[in-house]
Write a protein that holds these residues in place. Structure first.
Motif, PDB file in Angstrom:
ATOM      1  N   LEU A 110       0.762  -1.236   0.000  1.00 50.57           N
ATOM      2  CA  LEU A 110       0.000   0.000   0.000  1.00 50.57           C
ATOM      3  C   LEU A 110       0.800   1.297   0.000  1.00 50.57           C
ATOM      4  N   PRO A 111       1.886   1.422   0.754  1.00 50.77           N
ATOM      5  CA  PRO A 111       2.559   2.729   0.763  1.00 50.77           C
ATOM      6  C   PRO A 111       2.967   3.200  -0.625  1.00 50.77           C
ATOM      7  N   ILE A 112       3.498   2.283  -1.426  1.00 46.70           N
ATOM      8  CA  ILE A 112       3.881   2.660  -2.788  1.00 46.70           C
ATOM      9  C   ILE A 112       2.638   2.903  -3.634  1.00 46.70           C
ATOM     10  N   GLU A 113       1.648   2.040  -3.482  1.00 47.62           N
ATOM     11  CA  GLU A 113       0.415   2.204  -4.252  1.00 47.62           C
ATOM     12  C   GLU A 113      -0.233   3.555  -3.948  1.00 47.62           C
ATOM     13  N   TRP A 114      -0.251   3.912  -2.708  1.00 46.49           N
ATOM     14  CA  TRP A 114      -0.802   5.215  -2.303  1.00 46.49           C
ATOM     15  C   TRP A 114      -0.040   6.364  -2.936  1.00 46.49           C
ATOM     16  N   LYS A 115       1.279   6.244  -2.905  1.00 48.83           N
ATOM     17  CA  LYS A 115       2.109   7.308  -3.452  1.00 48.83           C
ATOM     18  C   LYS A 115       1.815   7.509  -4.941  1.00 48.83           C
ATOM     19  N   ILE A 116       1.677   6.417  -5.654  1.00 49.65           N
ATOM     20  CA  ILE A 116       1.398   6.515  -7.094  1.00 49.65           C
ATOM     21  C   ILE A 116      -0.007   7.064  -7.331  1.00 49.65           C
ATOM     22  N   GLU A 117      -0.986   6.638  -6.511  1.00 50.14           N
ATOM     23  CA  GLU A 117      -2.337   7.214  -6.625  1.00 50.14           C
ATOM     24  C   GLU A 117      -2.284   8.733  -6.439  1.00 50.14           C
ATOM     25  N   GLU A 118      -1.487   9.167  -5.468  1.00 46.59           N
ATOM     26  CA  GLU A 118      -1.356  10.587  -5.187  1.00 46.59           C
ATOM     27  C   GLU A 118      -0.762  11.323  -6.389  1.00 46.59           C
ATOM     28  N   GLU A 119       0.235  10.707  -7.020  1.00 46.67           N
ATOM     29  CA  GLU A 119       0.849  11.346  -8.183  1.00 46.67           C
ATOM     30  C   GLU A 119      -0.144  11.460  -9.340  1.00 46.67           C
ATOM     31  N   TYR A 120      -0.965  10.432  -9.505  1.00 46.37           N
ATOM     32  CA  TYR A 120      -1.987  10.507 -10.552  1.00 46.37           C
ATOM     33  C   TYR A 120      -3.032  11.578 -10.224  1.00 46.37           C
ATOM     34  N   ARG A 121      -3.418  11.676  -8.940  1.00 50.20           N
ATOM     35  CA  ARG A 121      -4.415  12.679  -8.553  1.00 50.20           C
ATOM     36  C   ARG A 121      -3.916  14.091  -8.850  1.00 50.20           C
ATOM     37  N   LYS A 122      -2.606  14.300  -8.639  1.00 55.58           N
ATOM     38  CA  LYS A 122      -2.041  15.611  -8.930  1.00 55.58           C
ATOM     39  C   LYS A 122      -2.159  15.954 -10.417  1.00 55.58           C
TER      40      LYS A 122
END
Length: 973
Positions: A110-122
């Motif tokens: 999850l930590p990496i998955e979350w980080k990538i989700e955040e980058e996509y949201r940006k």
């Protein structure tokens, strides 16, 4: 010019005849600049060391690396962990082993998955707008970046390992091996799909295992809810028929009002005493209308009745009689609000119910609690309601509350309570079934990744059975407990800790509803609900993942795997594996795959099981346990023989480090300011088995300790300048003091090796430091300084001194090499500049010669030092009172008992006391009277002795110094 002036002018300068220590080894370490230069010279030191040990046929020792997570810079916990591992690796090399240590990284989750989700949201893109292939590629690139970053940081710390062949759970070969391990469980019957309440993170939309949960203080709403009694069994006494005229309610208490819609039963304790209580009066002067009134009847545990009624603002009450809850039946408290709650609520006996708090009854929602689920099934019920969806919102079919969220999952309120609790309480008030409400601060489970609260939620998941009998007749739990008993734990208390966890743990939940991870790569028969067990299908899946990574499972058509099977008949599982299953499987592809016993023929052999697993104490419920269960489930035993655990690193005040507090210590900063050896020395000085502390003051203390070690090594290097084998003196020819120092080396050597073998690194460095400051600096160096500086170079005594110092240097630089490798390498290279890079690290430490053991000399010097302490105090007092300027100005009279004076037989007492002379007198107690040495001062050694001027050629020297200078002059001539 007077005759005195002529004499002074003509006096010889003897400084060039004194053998002062000479070395280019600097007093100041300059480690931040020097260490990178040493690293560059070392190159791939680990491969060099392995090649040397393999060429010598050395026994193999295997340390398996628990994978750190591939995100962010390393922190102080990483530094502690990896340094401890490096102590193990380097010390085993030192003791003659070939050491297999492959650093690894955990990459999924999850930590990496979350980080990538955040980058996509940006970028204005939602996760569901991105293909799984694109998303997983982004995760893979992110993890790869941090593997490289952390690798370089570990190398800068001086970590020695096979970084050239590091493992990562996201490598294609790793993912295929993990899938193969998963298939072992699938095909052995240990895997099943069950619908039961699991810990669920609405914020992360996935199930969590025990190891992914931590507990924090949390404020929750509390409610006391009335369940009206509607029926009873014939076993109750006749007077219970009075219920029909004045219906009582059973009262429950809960901190999760949102679970009331999921209620299906009430649990009671079979050993708890319950009573029927009637309200006789309510409190007066309240600012609100209470929800109870005089005449109301409640069934409550006797022990808790007063507290419960007080919470309901009841002023007085009467206990009517005992109540046996068995056979009672209640209405759901929301039944009057919607027919969807019109079912009966039975009373169920449950051993989990206590009367320590609450009401003595437990509201039972089988879809939202492990105990609730277990008691529900134990009474023959099978249907478990599903009330909350993956986002933590009520499903559309839930009466009154459809769509309301238990927890907020987006925006600034993420992790805060949603409207569900409030809405349920409002409806309970409207239905007339809320007795009281409040708030309570308690320990509540949170996701250790998102830090958000979790819920228990009924959902179909995949589990590994803990208590199913396997082919050998044992269950997985029994196998694991046997393996724990057969494992050595450091510290020993670790055994009890992990044993208790395994004894009480539920079935292993291994499925997750996320995207970034190794999939549960299997097909399930839609008719039977059972996983497909076809070796050819499994082989195709494993081969495809090895070729294209786990991504292929999500992109390739089912036909590529199923062969002759009809795809329409099977469900393709797209859940991913719990990351603990990933890391628990690492032994299979890092150790077993390179075990010659399993056919490996390469140049990096390993063996299975590992000698040692070493991680933080939190891994008793994490990696240690997942590796234990994976090994026991797939191979019948643990993949390790020994387990070592360390505590957590706190700040100087003993508080947990946190960026918000500003009390973190960045290892990169310590290395930049002081050097990696300082950080490594700190690790060796703490008791790693407990939580340890670090901060500026502690690091300064470590720097001070380092300086003492460095200065000891520097003095030895200076004293040994020009030493060669021709000078060496045989043990039998050595004076008593040299034999004592060698005895101490023999003694320490055994202690150090045992401490290394038992992973007691504190018991390596502390005795060595005490030896340096006590036996060496305070005794040996001081006593032998005169002989080292002023004796003839061919004298037995001076040669013996240098011989012993050579042995001391060799041992010190070996013992401390695993602890401070940069400094010891620098010292070795300073003395032997022609040695190959890393030569000190490559040494094998031979056992100290047996002839060095000398208990008699140890006993003698204990007595000698007993007298020395008194003399030193007297000399120090004389210096303070300005009676003498230095010890060589003194000629003390020393009185001591005969047995202590006998210890000085054969010794030069003046040399021992570092005075010009000494008189020993027998007496009952130890005393020292400091007298002035009333003799001429030797111009070379500064001793004030009677024979100064006895040699006409050197009238300003003592006889010893005159002899030495004559010898040196003859060499020049």
């Amino acid at each position: 010019m007077s005759d005195a002036d002529n004499t002074a002018t003509e006096a010889r300068d003897y400084r060039d005849t004194v053998f002062l220590p000479e070395t280019d080894f600097p007093m100041r370490g300059g480690l931040p600049k020097k260490e990178p230069e040493i690293l560059e010279k070392w190159g791939d030191l680990y491969s060099t060391l392995r090649a040397k040990r393999q060429a010598a046929g050395a026994p193999l020792y295997v340390l398996h690396d628990g994978p750190p997570y591939a995100n962010g810079d390393i922190h102080i916990g990483h530094a502690l962990n990896k340094t401890l591992k490096d102590f193990v690796v380097r010390s085993r090399f030192l003791m003659g082993h070939d050491v297999d240590y492959v650093p690894g990284w955990d990459c999924h989750g999850l930590p990496i998955e979350w980080k990538i989700e955040e980058e996509y949201r940006k970028k204005g893109r939602r996760k569901d707008e991105v293909s799984k292939d694109e998303f997983r590629t982004a995760c893979r690139e992110y993890a790869g970046k941090f593997i490289d970053l952390q690798r370089d940081q570990f190398l800068r710390l001086g970590i020695t390992g096979d970084f050239a062949h590091r493992y990562a759970t996201m490598d294609f070969s790793s993912e295929s091996a993990i899938v193969a391990e998963f298939h072992r469980f699938k095909n052995s019957g240990q895997l099943y799909r069950g619908s039961k309440p699991v810990m669920w993170s609405p914020v992360e939309r996935t199930a969590l295992a025990d190891a992914e949960v931590e507990y924090h203080d949390h404020v929750s709403p509390t409610v006391w809810v009335k369940f009206p009694v509607t029926g009873m069994s014939d076993s109750h006494p006749d007077d219970l028929l009075a219920f029909r005229n004045k219906t009582p309610s059973i009262v429950i208490w809960t901190t999760t009002p949102w679970t009331i819609p999921a209620n299906r039963a009430i649990s009671y304790g079979p050993e708890i005493k319950y009573g029927l209580y009637e309200v006789t009066a309510m409190e007066e002067g309240l600012e609100f209308e209470p929800w109870a009134k005089a005449g109301d009847r409640f069934i409550i545990a006797d022990k808790l009745a007063e507290d419960v009624l007080k919470a309901g603002k009841v002023a007085t009450f009467t206990r009517i009689y005992d109540i046996d809850p068995s056979g009672l039946e209640c209405a759901h408290p929301l039944a009057a609000m919607d027919t969807g709650y019109g079912f009966a609520v039975p009373l169920l006996s449950g051993d989990h119910v206590t009367d320590d708090a609450g009401t003595g009854f437990v509201h039972t929602a089988p879809g939202h609690g492990a105990d609730d689920y277990a008691v529900w099934l134990s009474h023959g019920h099978r249907e478990v309601p599903e009330t909350v969806d993956p986002d933590g919102a009520y499903y559309p079919h839930v009466p009154l509350f459809a769509g309301l969220k238990v927890l907020e999952t987006e925006g600034k309120k993420t992790g805060k309570f949603g409207p569900a609790n409030g809405a349920v309480m409002d409806k309970l008030i409207e239905a007339g079934n809320l007795l009281a409400r409040g708030r309570v601060e308690h320990s509540y489970p949170h996701s250790w990744r998102s830090k958000a609260p979790i819920i228990f939620r009924n959902t179909p998941q995949w589990f590994i059975r803990m208590d199913e009998e396997l082919a050998d007749g044992d269950t997985l739990r029994e196998r694991a407990l046997t393996a724990i008993d057969n494992t050595a734990f450091y510290p020993a208390g670790g055994r009890n800790r992990i044993r208790a966890m395994v004894e009480g743990r539920p079935d292993w939940l291994i499925s997750r509803q996320r995207a970034w991870g190794t999939p549960l790569a299997m097909f399930v028969d839609k008719t039977t609900g059972q996983p497909l067990n076809d070796p050819e299908v499994d082989a195709r899946i494993v081969a495809a993942v090895a070729q294209g990574g786990a991504d292929v499972w999500f992109t390739a058509p089912d036909e590529d795997f199923l062969g002759n099977h009809n795809p329409a008949q099977f469900e393709k599982i797209t859940d991913i594996l719990d990351v603990w299953f990933d890391s628990g499987s690492t032994h299979a592809f890092t150790l077993e795959a390179r075990d010659p016993a399993h056919g490996y023929k390469g140049d990096r052999p390993s063996h299975w099981p590992a000698n040692l697993y070493l991680e933080g104490s939190d891994q008793h419920r994490g990696w240690f346990q997942s590796s234990l269960l994976e090994g026991c489930g797939s191979r019948g035993r643990a993949p390790f023989n020994e387990v070592l655990t360390h505590g957590f690193t706190l700040d100087e005040k003993g508080e947990k480090m946190s960026k918000s507090k500003g009390n973190t210590i960045d290892p990169a900063t310590v290395i930049k300011e002081s050097g990696a050896d300082i950080l490594r020395l700190w690790v060796s000085l703490v008791d790693y088995s407990e939580d340890q502390r670090i901060g500026k003051q502690i690091l300064q203390t470590t720097v001070d300790a380092y300086r003492k070690l460095r200065n000891t090594v520097r003095y030895l290097l200076g004293a040994l300048n020009g030493f060669d084998e021709a000078e060496r003196v045989a043990y039998a020819d050595m004076p008593p003091l040299e034999q004592f120092i060698l005895h101490r080396l023999w003694e320490l050597d055994a202690q150090v090796k045992t401490a290394f073998e038992e992973y007691r690194f504190q018991d390596v460095v502390r005795p060595v430091m005490e030896f340096c400051t006590g036996d060496l600096s305070s005794l040996y160096f001081d006593v032998r300084k005169d002989s080292l500086y002023c004796d003839r170079p061919d004298s037995i005594k001076r040669r013996a001194v240098r011989t012993v110092m050579d042995e001391v240097f060799n041992r010190l630089t070996a013992w401390l090499s695993p602890i401070t490798p940069f400094t010891m390498d620098e010292a070795w290279s300073s003395r032997f500049p022609e040695a190959e890079a890393g030569a000190n690290s490559a040494r094998i430490l031979p056992s100290a010669p047996a002839e060095w053991e000398n208990a008699a000399e140890a006993a003698r010097w204990a007595k000698v030092q007993q007298v020395m302490e008194v003399v030193n105090e007297a000399l120090e007092g004389a210096r303070r009172e300005k009676v003498i300027g230095g010890a060589l100005d003194a000629w003390p009279t020393v009185t001591a008992p005969a047995d202590l004076l006998a210890a000085y037989e054969g010794l030069d007492a003046a040399e021992v006391f570092r005075t010009s002379g000494a008189e020993l007198v027998a007496g009952e107690t130890i005393t020292a009277v400091v007298k002035i040495a009333d003799y001429p001062k030797c111009a070379r050694s500064w001793r004030k002795v009677p024979d100064v001027g006895s040699d006409a050629d050197y009238p300003d020297l003592s006889a010893r110094d005159a002899d030495t200078v004559r010898y040196l002059d003859s060499l020049k001539a």
